[in-house]
Structure formats: C-alpha cells, structure tokens
Scaffold this motif. Structure first.
Motif, short mmCIF file in Angstrom:
data_model
loop_
_atom_site.label_atom_id
_atom_site.label_comp_id
_atom_site.label_asym_id
_atom_site.label_seq_id
_atom_site.Cartn_x
_atom_site.Cartn_y
_atom_site.Cartn_z
N LYS A 181 -3.97 -0.52 -0.75
CA LYS A 181 -3.48 -1.21 -1.93
C LYS A 181 -3.26 -2.69 -1.66
O LYS A 181 -3.27 -3.51 -2.58
CB LYS A 181 -2.17 -0.58 -2.40
CG LYS A 181 -2.33 0.84 -2.95
CD LYS A 181 -0.99 1.37 -3.43
CE LYS A 181 -1.14 2.77 -4.01
NZ LYS A 181 0.16 3.31 -4.48
N SER A 191 -3.82 -8.14 -1.79
CA SER A 191 -3.49 -7.90 -3.19
C SER A 191 -2.05 -7.45 -3.35
O SER A 191 -1.41 -6.97 -2.41
CB SER A 191 -4.41 -6.83 -3.79
OG SER A 191 -5.76 -7.20 -3.67
N LYS A 226 0.13 -5.33 -6.47
CA LYS A 226 0.10 -4.67 -7.77
C LYS A 226 -1.28 -4.77 -8.41
O LYS A 226 -1.41 -4.99 -9.63
CB LYS A 226 1.16 -5.25 -8.69
CG LYS A 226 2.59 -5.03 -8.21
CD LYS A 226 3.60 -5.61 -9.19
CE LYS A 226 5.03 -5.38 -8.70
NZ LYS A 226 6.05 -5.95 -9.62
N GLY A 227 -2.29 -4.62 -7.59
CA GLY A 227 -3.66 -4.64 -8.09
C GLY A 227 -4.24 -6.02 -8.33
O GLY A 227 -5.41 -6.14 -8.72
N LYS A 228 -3.47 -7.07 -8.09
CA LYS A 228 -3.94 -8.44 -8.30
C LYS A 228 -4.25 -9.09 -6.96
O LYS A 228 -3.41 -9.09 -6.06
CB LYS A 228 -2.88 -9.27 -9.03
CG LYS A 228 -2.46 -8.71 -10.39
CD LYS A 228 -3.56 -8.87 -11.42
CE LYS A 228 -3.03 -8.46 -12.80
NZ LYS A 228 -4.07 -8.61 -13.85
#
Length: 467
Positions: free
Chosen positions: A267, A285, A287-289
């Motif tokens: 992640k 990254s 939180k997915g960003k």
C-alpha cells in the motif's frame, strides 16, 4: 492517530555539532541586529519590543547554514508486527533478559527524565511520574513512538537521524491516540549508561548506541517540517529536506517487504529490482495517492523525480544523478504557482536560485558557489519593488546592503504620530514615514581579529539616516 510517513536506520552523531548554524549565530543575524537597534530602537520607546522585532525581521534560509536544516518525525513502532517481535526482548551481557519498556523505564528512573509530551517543556515531577505509572500499564506495552530529528550531514549531503525520546503507550488503553509518557534519552549521559551492553547481532553494543541506531519497522510516521527555529517559523520557502526524506522513506520502508518476481508491491511502496538492486520507477503512496516517484538505476536514484501533494497536484520535480540532486529543481504551491527554482551540482546548490510568492511574484534571487551564497542577493516586495539588496561573500553578508521596507500600519502610525508631536529621532529623517516606507543603507565590513569568532568580525557601518 494521524497517518504517518518515513523510515531510516539512523546513524547517530553528536547533533549539537552537526546542527550548528554558525552563519546565522555569529554573522548574518547582524542584518536583524541593525534593524532592531536602529529603527527598532526608535520604535521600542512606546511599543512592545518583541512585537517590533517580529515586524522588522528579515529571515530566509539563504542566511543560514545548510547543516541547520532538519525535519522532525514521529514514528509508531508496533511490536505485534512480526518484523519487530524479535526486537522486543533485550539480552544484556550480564545474562539478564528484559523487554524494551522495562529497560527504558529503568533508564528513565535512574539516568534520564520523563515528560508529558515530546516538546520537553517541563520534566515530570516524581509524583506525576509515579501517578502515570500507577494508573497505566507501561511495562507490558507493545506500542511506542520514536521522536527523531533528521538533519543533513553536509560532508556528503545524506540524511542522519538523531533519536531524542521514546513515547510509551498504556497497554490498558489500546485505543489511545498518543503515548502516556515520554522517556527522554538526550539527558542520559552515555558515560553512565554505556556500562550496560546489549546483544546486537553476534556481539554486544552499548545501550546508548543500541537505543539510537537500531532498525525497526515504522508502521506509521508523521513528518513535521522543521529546521533552525527561525527558518521553521519565518521561511515559507524552505523545502530542501523534502526529496531526501521521501527517498529515504522508499528505501527504508521497502527493505523489509517481500520480493515477488523482482517486484515489491504494498500500500505504501512499489518498485522493481534488477540483479538485486532497485531499478526503474519506485513510488511512495498514502491512502492510494502517490506522494513521491523516483527513477532508480543500480540501486540509487538516477533520473527524474516528482513529489505530489495529497490532492495529486505537483509539489516538486527535478533530477538525481548518481544519488544526488543535479540540475534544475522546481517546487510548487498547491495551486500550481511556482514556489522556487533551484540549481544543483553534485548535490549542492549551485549558481542562480529563485523563490516566488504565492501570487507568482518573484520574492528573491541569489547565487551560490561551493554550497554557499556568494555574490548579489535581491529580495522584492509583493508589488515588485526592491525590499533588500546586498552581497554575500562565502555565505556571509558583506559590503553594502540597501533596505526599502514597508512598515506595518501600527509601526508606521506610531512614528507618524510622534513626528507630528515634535518628536525627532536621531536615526530617522523628518517626514521619512509619510509613505510608511523606511529606506536606509548599511555597510558590513569584514574585520579579521583574534577577538572575534574564528578570527572574523562582521561590523555594521550605517550610511546616512533612515529616509
């Protein structure tokens, strides 16, 4: 607790020596000293002196030594994580085995100090300490926070870590969002605690070295921009630590992750290996960003890199060559406006440097040789008019500096009222404050003397009065 960022196996050094800001402390702060004693001296007759100093001060990272830059991090360590479980128990040379929390509390009781939080504002009294120990289960805690300072080692422009304190959570409160107590290790005298030898690998090391240099998997890390206090508070352009921090995060966060088909994928960190070394694009990254993206070759950054804000907008872009910055590096504000444009050579700032206001207006320009400002420096007001102009000589203020300052309304009004009432200041010409602008020139002379710091004094010589 807030989401966190970073990991690095610190190489402890004496931070006090690495952290010295000689340029500011002994030389360049003379800019402000003149302001505070000149026009500031006139104003302090009727206005709070700290208010005056804050309103008049000039400050920018360009006036400071690069080794004073630093970043603070708060790293969560979870000993229920399989990677960390084997490091929870300490084996001492004398044969005793205790858990880490027991060791820290013993050292805190006998050689250190306790605090309620990391800021070390006031040490806890014995009664306060005992009250926390009586109401909390600290000995069986399996979660803690490392408070570290990361600073730039200017001998090779690499990051170094200096662990300052450990925060221990209450084992009785698994939902706690902060440690119950902080054990300060800065106050522990290595000469006293180094008689305790702890097993590390095939041998034993001193407890001080073990506490400062061990490698644990940080599950969460909060990065706090910091630096020399004046830089942290007053310089909105300071971002020299951003890329090194993210590079370190990628390399140290990814080192314990499983490799499948020459790739690491999690992640937080994604990247590939070639012949056992990092190669190609690596990202970090949250939180997915994607927050950071680096190009690697033969295990080190080599090629373009980009940093991003959490909304995906570009934060910084530039190039690494053989592990250090090279060429143009541009940083941006969240709205996309250019924040700074720096030039690098072999990892050090080199040649022309520029900074910009949030509006896009040029804030300042200067030149760098051998890692230090050298030559003309220009700073501008937001309307484009000149604010400060002078020269640096090997990082130090020199020659004539011209100030054209717009005074804050309260300060200007105070001087205008006094002039109307017949008060005349020696340093200020009559009518000088009619446009709320103070113009003056000062010459800084380099005088070699055995009585000055390292044989050099920088002496101010005012040229005329404030106009």
């Amino acid at each position: 607790m807030a989401a966190f960022l970073i990991a690095f196996q610190g190489q402890s050094q004496l931070l006090e020596k690495q952290y010295e800001d000689e340029l500011w402390a002994y030389y360049n702060n003379g800019l402000n000293s003149f302001l505070w004693s000149g026009i500031g001296g006139a104003l302090k007759v009727g206005i709070d002196e700290y208010y005056v100093d804050d309103a008049l001060r000039f400050n920018d990272a360009v006036f400071h030594d690069a080794r004073s830059y630093n970043v603070e991090t708060f790293s969560v360590i979870d000993f229920d994580d399989p990677i960390n479980q084997s490091k929870y128990e300490l084996i001492f040379e004398a044969g005793d085995t205790v858990n880490l929390m027991e060791a820290l509390l013993y050292l805190g009781d006998n050689y250190g100090a306790y605090y309620k939080d990391h800021r070390r504002i006031r040490a806890l009294t014995l009664n306060e300490r005992d009250s926390i120990k009586d109401t909390c289960d600290l000995l069986n805690s399996r979660k803690m926070v490392l408070y570290e300072w990361w600073y730039m080692d200017t001998t090779n422009y690499q990051l170094r870590s200096f662990i300052r304190s450990y925060g221990i959570y209450d084992a009785n409160d698994p939902k706690a969002d902060r440690p119950a107590i902080w054990v300060d290790i800065v106050t522990m005298d290595p000469k006293l605690i180094n008689r305790f030898q702890v097993k590390k690998g095939d041998g034993f090391v001193s407890i001080d070295k073990w506490l400062r240099s061990w490698d644990l998997e940080r599950s969460e890390v909060l990065v706090m921009p910091s630096g020399y206090p004046d830089i942290r508070i007053n310089d909105p352009f300071h971002n020299e630590m951003d890329a090194p921090i993210y590079r370190t995060l990628i390399e140290m966060r990814g080192q314990n992750l499983p490799v499948k088909k020459n790739r690491v994928k999690s992640k937080l960190v994604n990247g590939s290996y070639k012949n056992g070394e990092r190669n190609g694009t690596w990202t970090y990254s949250k939180k997915g960003k994607v927050l950071a993206e680096f190009s690697y070759s033969k295990g080190i950054p080599d090629g373009s890199y980009s940093l991003y804000f959490e909304d995906g907008s570009l934060r910084e872009k530039g190039t690494f060559k053989k592990g250090v910055k090279e060429g143009v590096c541009k940083a941006y504000y969240p709205d996309g406006n250019l924040k700074s444009e720096r030039n690098f050579k072999n990892g050090k700032q080199n040649e022309k440097q520029s900074q910009y206001y949030t509006t896009g207006q040029l804030h300042s320009t200067w030149f760098v040789e051998n890692g230090r400002p050298h030559g003309v420096y220009n700073q501008y007001n937001e309307d484009g008019t000149s604010r400060l102009k002078g020269r640096f000589l090997n990082g130090m203020i020199a020659s004539e500096w011209t100030y054209q300052m717009y005074l804050e309304e309260v300060l200007c009004g105070f001087l205008q009222d006094d002039f109307m009432n017949g008060e005349v200041y020696k340093q200020v010409e009559q009518g000088a404050m009619d446009d709320c602008r103070a113009d003056f020139v000062i010459r800084f002379v380099h005088d070699k003397s055995q009585g000055c710091y390292k044989g050099l004094c920088i002496l101010p010589e005012p040229i005329g009065r404030i106009k």
